[in-house]
Design a protein around this motif. Structure first.
Motif: not given
Length: 240
Positions: A192-218
């Motif tokens: 199924y394409a939709i859950p696969s794309i959604s999962c990939l994007l959600t994990l990407s957003v989580f990783a991006s948010g974590l990186f940005y938080r580290i960037y802001e704090s350091t």
């Protein structure tokens, strides 16, 4: 061509196409104005893209609930209820932060009168990630719509709130998306394409948010939040 290959092609098309478009916008911003916070635009577009597919993902679950057993379906809906609760929590935080800024910042009120629709759209996307609020003040391409004259207090509140959102919002949603893919796409089952794309994007957003938080704090060295800044009182919630 079987359904598996069709689903895989659709996934690659939307995933790669979306990332190319988002990255192209980021490169455009860097070339136009290196001093603006162009990573915020990248992160915002990623969150928005993820939010669109997350809505489609939930619609997809509702229409495919008869393909799994009752226990798996119960697990999916249990995790979904947690994810939805966190989404509403993100929305509540976004409304509270913007409401307080609107009351205390005259320049922001003047900007808001010109760009109400854009501001409402950003609020609509905020359940997908509170970092999206930073786009209001990222000064992308020196455009007025991305220069809301927000205070440093607002910026810090968004950063501090995004930490909470990252842990109790993005993380559960990432787990939910991953688990749902495991439930609906076991070995030998249709792809199924939709859950696969959604999962990939959600994990990407989580990783991006974590990186940005580290960037802001350091790198940007924002001061650490005080207890008072992290506490949202009952009166503030009622006012919102």
């Amino acid at each position: 061509m079987d359904n598996y290959m069709i689903g895989l092609i659709i996934t690659l098309f939307f995933a790669i196409g979306g990332f190319v478009l988002i990255f192209s916008t980021y490169i455009f911003g860097v070339r136009k104005n290196k001093n603006s916070n162009n990573f915020i635009m990248f992160n915002t577009l990623l969150i928005t893209y993820d939010w669109i597919f997350y809505i489609l993902f939930n619609i997809w679950i509702a229409t495919h609930s008869d393909t799994v057993d009752d226990f798996a379906l119960f697990s999916v809906y249990s995790l979904l209820s947690v994810a939805i609760s966190m989404i509403l929590f993100n929305l509540l935080l976004a409304v509270i932060i913007l409401r307080r800024e609107f009351k205390n910042n005259e320049q922001f009120r003047a900007w808001y009168q010109k760009h109400k629709v854009f501001c409402m759209f950003v609020v609509f996307c905020s359940p997908g990630g509170l970092n999206v609020l930073h786009v209001l003040n990222c000064k992308f391409n020196d455009m007025d719509i991305f220069d809301a004259k927000l205070s440093s207090t607002f910026e810090k509140k968004v950063i501090h709130a995004s930490v909470i959102s990252l842990l109790i919002g993005d993380l559960p949603r990432s787990c939910f998306s991953t688990f749902t893919n495991v439930v609906f796409q076991p070995y030998g089952f249709a792809y199924y394409a939709i859950p696969s794309i959604s999962c990939l994007l959600t994990l990407s957003v989580f990783a991006s948010g974590l990186f940005y938080r580290i960037y802001e704090s350091t790198i940007r060295d924002y001061e650490k939040p005080t207890v008072q800044e992290l506490i949202i009182s009952k009166n503030q919630i009622l006012e919102a």
